[in-house]
Every structure is written in structure tokens, then in C-alpha cells.
Write a protein that holds these residues in place. Structure first.
Motif, mmCIF file in Angstrom:
data_model
loop_
_atom_site.group_PDB
_atom_site.id
_atom_site.type_symbol
_atom_site.label_atom_id
_atom_site.label_comp_id
_atom_site.label_asym_id
_atom_site.label_seq_id
_atom_site.Cartn_x
_atom_site.Cartn_y
_atom_site.Cartn_z
ATOM 1 N N GLU A 56 -8.052 -0.402 -0.847
ATOM 2 C CA GLU A 56 -7.551 -1.156 0.302
ATOM 3 C C GLU A 56 -6.764 -2.383 -0.107
ATOM 4 O O GLU A 56 -6.003 -2.923 0.681
ATOM 5 C CB GLU A 56 -8.718 -1.560 1.208
ATOM 6 C CG GLU A 56 -9.320 -0.357 1.924
ATOM 7 C CD GLU A 56 -10.604 -0.712 2.655
ATOM 8 O OE1 GLU A 56 -10.801 -1.903 2.963
ATOM 9 O OE2 GLU A 56 -11.391 0.204 2.920
ATOM 10 N N PRO B 170 0.836 -1.209 0.000
ATOM 11 C CA PRO B 170 0.000 0.000 0.000
ATOM 12 C C PRO B 170 0.866 1.252 0.000
ATOM 13 O O PRO B 170 2.017 1.166 0.407
ATOM 14 C CB PRO B 170 -0.782 -0.112 1.304
ATOM 15 C CG PRO B 170 -0.565 -1.496 1.820
ATOM 16 C CD PRO B 170 0.662 -2.042 1.161
ATOM 17 N N PRO B 171 0.377 2.399 -0.407
ATOM 18 C CA PRO B 171 -1.002 2.613 -0.862
ATOM 19 C C PRO B 171 -1.225 2.113 -2.280
ATOM 20 O O PRO B 171 -0.357 2.238 -3.117
ATOM 21 C CB PRO B 171 -1.141 4.138 -0.823
ATOM 22 C CG PRO B 171 0.249 4.643 -1.073
ATOM 23 C CD PRO B 171 1.169 3.625 -0.434
ATOM 24 N N TYR B 172 -2.401 1.542 -2.514
ATOM 25 C CA TYR B 172 -2.796 1.118 -3.858
ATOM 26 C C TYR B 172 -3.604 2.252 -4.466
ATOM 27 O O TYR B 172 -4.813 2.337 -4.275
ATOM 28 C CB TYR B 172 -3.620 -0.167 -3.786
ATOM 29 C CG TYR B 172 -2.865 -1.295 -3.117
ATOM 30 C CD1 TYR B 172 -1.699 -1.798 -3.689
ATOM 31 C CD2 TYR B 172 -3.308 -1.842 -1.918
ATOM 32 C CE1 TYR B 172 -0.983 -2.818 -3.082
ATOM 33 C CE2 TYR B 172 -2.603 -2.872 -1.301
ATOM 34 C CZ TYR B 172 -1.448 -3.352 -1.887
ATOM 35 O OH TYR B 172 -0.749 -4.361 -1.278
ATOM 36 N N THR B 173 -2.893 3.138 -5.149
ATOM 37 C CA THR B 173 -3.519 4.374 -5.612
ATOM 38 C C THR B 173 -3.654 4.396 -7.126
ATOM 39 O O THR B 173 -2.716 4.061 -7.837
ATOM 40 C CB THR B 173 -2.673 5.583 -5.158
ATOM 41 O OG1 THR B 173 -2.431 5.474 -3.759
ATOM 42 C CG2 THR B 173 -3.396 6.897 -5.432
ATOM 43 N N SER C 228 -10.673 3.347 -0.247
ATOM 44 C CA SER C 228 -10.437 3.873 1.095
ATOM 45 C C SER C 228 -10.325 5.391 1.126
ATOM 46 O O SER C 228 -10.556 5.998 2.158
ATOM 47 C CB SER C 228 -9.171 3.250 1.695
ATOM 48 O OG SER C 228 -8.074 3.437 0.837
ATOM 49 N N TYR D 210 -7.069 11.256 -7.367
ATOM 50 C CA TYR D 210 -6.516 9.960 -6.987
ATOM 51 C C TYR D 210 -7.563 9.191 -6.204
ATOM 52 O O TYR D 210 -8.306 9.774 -5.417
ATOM 53 C CB TYR D 210 -5.272 10.138 -6.114
ATOM 54 C CG TYR D 210 -4.159 10.859 -6.822
ATOM 55 C CD1 TYR D 210 -3.245 10.162 -7.614
ATOM 56 C CD2 TYR D 210 -4.035 12.239 -6.724
ATOM 57 C CE1 TYR D 210 -2.233 10.826 -8.284
ATOM 58 C CE2 TYR D 210 -3.028 12.918 -7.397
ATOM 59 C CZ TYR D 210 -2.126 12.209 -8.175
ATOM 60 O OH TYR D 210 -1.138 12.865 -8.846
ATOM 61 N N ASP E 205 3.917 10.213 -5.428
ATOM 62 C CA ASP E 205 3.194 10.173 -4.169
ATOM 63 C C ASP E 205 4.117 10.368 -2.974
ATOM 64 O O ASP E 205 3.795 11.055 -2.027
ATOM 65 C CB ASP E 205 2.501 8.822 -4.028
ATOM 66 C CG ASP E 205 0.988 8.981 -3.988
ATOM 67 O OD1 ASP E 205 0.516 10.057 -4.405
ATOM 68 O OD2 ASP E 205 0.313 8.058 -3.539
ATOM 69 N N LYS E 206 5.297 9.723 -3.040
ATOM 70 C CA LYS E 206 6.178 9.739 -1.878
ATOM 71 C C LYS E 206 7.314 10.734 -1.996
ATOM 72 O O LYS E 206 8.059 10.927 -1.069
ATOM 73 C CB LYS E 206 6.779 8.334 -1.677
ATOM 74 C CG LYS E 206 5.749 7.274 -1.336
ATOM 75 C CD LYS E 206 6.421 6.125 -0.610
ATOM 76 C CE LYS E 206 5.467 4.985 -0.357
ATOM 77 N NZ LYS E 206 5.303 4.143 -1.554
ATOM 78 N N GLN F 291 4.051 6.016 -7.976
ATOM 79 C CA GLN F 291 4.419 5.903 -6.556
ATOM 80 C C GLN F 291 5.433 6.972 -6.159
ATOM 81 O O GLN F 291 5.363 7.536 -5.099
ATOM 82 C CB GLN F 291 5.016 4.514 -6.278
ATOM 83 C CG GLN F 291 4.029 3.393 -6.483
ATOM 84 C CD GLN F 291 2.907 3.410 -5.449
ATOM 85 O OE1 GLN F 291 3.147 3.308 -4.271
ATOM 86 N NE2 GLN F 291 1.683 3.574 -5.909
ATOM 87 N N GLU G 164 -7.701 5.800 -3.701
ATOM 88 C CA GLU G 164 -6.877 4.829 -3.002
ATOM 89 C C GLU G 164 -7.725 3.617 -2.657
ATOM 90 O O GLU G 164 -8.870 3.766 -2.219
ATOM 91 C CB GLU G 164 -6.342 5.480 -1.722
ATOM 92 C CG GLU G 164 -5.019 4.928 -1.290
ATOM 93 C CD GLU G 164 -4.390 5.844 -0.250
ATOM 94 O OE1 GLU G 164 -4.419 5.459 0.928
ATOM 95 O OE2 GLU G 164 -3.908 6.929 -0.613
#
Length: 137
Positions: free
Chosen positions: A99, A48-51, A76, A95, A130-131, A127, A97
Motif C-alpha cells: 500500500e 502505486p502500484p508498489y509491487t 494489499s 508478486y 505490469d502495465k 513496472q 503489492e
């Protein structure tokens, strides 16, 4: 040598080369089940996260309409960035997300489906974006 052979008997063969058979699974009219998403599973996040990235969203889209679009999947969170200069106005992307990895995979099969009056883009969110880290390679 070949030019002496009468061409009438294989004239039908020529048509085969002109019109390749249509792969019905890539047509938008194919039932959803027949359209396995054209996604390389190795592109899916391992953890995760599965975005999913959502593009070409209608400007009047809401979190509720996104959740409704993905109903049946374990969603989620929904993030819909807004214009800094005009907080009422959405940027036209967002986006979602999920679970679990399967919900993300199913969501990707909705790429090009209609939401409101737009055909929206559903793709694996980057990813790294995102990070805040650079992707390797």
C-alpha cells in the motif's frame, strides 16, 4: 635505492593489502537492521502500484505464507501465477503489492531471506511488464 632499505620493518604492512577488512554489513549473518537494502531508491515506483517481484518461491507457497513472510508491512495483494497446463502447480514466482512505498522498501530488505526451504528473491517488479508498456531508455 629502495632495495637497500631493510624490509623487515614494513612486512606487517603487506598483510594489510592481502586481506581487506570484511564489510560485515554485507554478510548474511548481519542483523537485519544493519542491512539497509542494497536498493537504489530511484528504482522504486513513484506512484502505486508498489509491487515487488518474488522469485525462487517454493512450489507449495500460499498467499497466506507470503503475507506471513511480509507480516508487519502493508501488503494489499499477492499474485501467484500458476502453470496453465497444471493449475495446481505454481510457476515458482509471484508478486506482492504494497500500500505504500516504505512497505515496498522494507520488503526489498527481505531479499535472500528463507521462505520454506528456499532463499527467495525480492526485487522491484518491472513496472513496464505490469502495465504492458516499454520502459524509456
Amino acid at each position: 635505492f629502495l632495495s637497500l632499505v631493510s624490509t623487515t620493518w614494513h612486512s606487517n604492512d603487506d598483510d594489510v593489502y592481502r586481506a581487506p577488512p570484511i564489510d560485515r554489513s554485507i554478510l548474511p549473518t548481519a542483523p537485519r537492521a544493519a542491512r539497509e537494502p542494497n536498493i537504489d531508491r530511484s528504482r522504486l515506483p513513484k506512484s502505486p502500484p508498489y509491487t515487488a517481484f518474488l522469485g525462487n518461491l517454493p512450489y507449495d507457497v500460499t498467499e497466506e505464507s507470503i503475507k506471513d513472510f511480509f507480516r508487519g508491512l502493508n501488503i494489499s495483494a499477492v499474485r501467484l501465477p500458476r502453470e496453465p497446463t497444471n493449475p495446481e502447480r505454481l510457476k515458482g514466482f509471484g508478486y506482492a503489492e504494497f500500500e505504500d512505498i516504505d512497505s515496498l522498501f522494507q520488503a526489498l530488505s527481505l531479499n535472500e531471506e528463507s521462505l520454506g526451504n528456499r532463499r527467495i528473491r525480492v526485487d522491484v517488479a518491472d513496472q513496464a511488464q505490469d502495465k504492458g508498456e516499454r520502459p524509456a531508455g
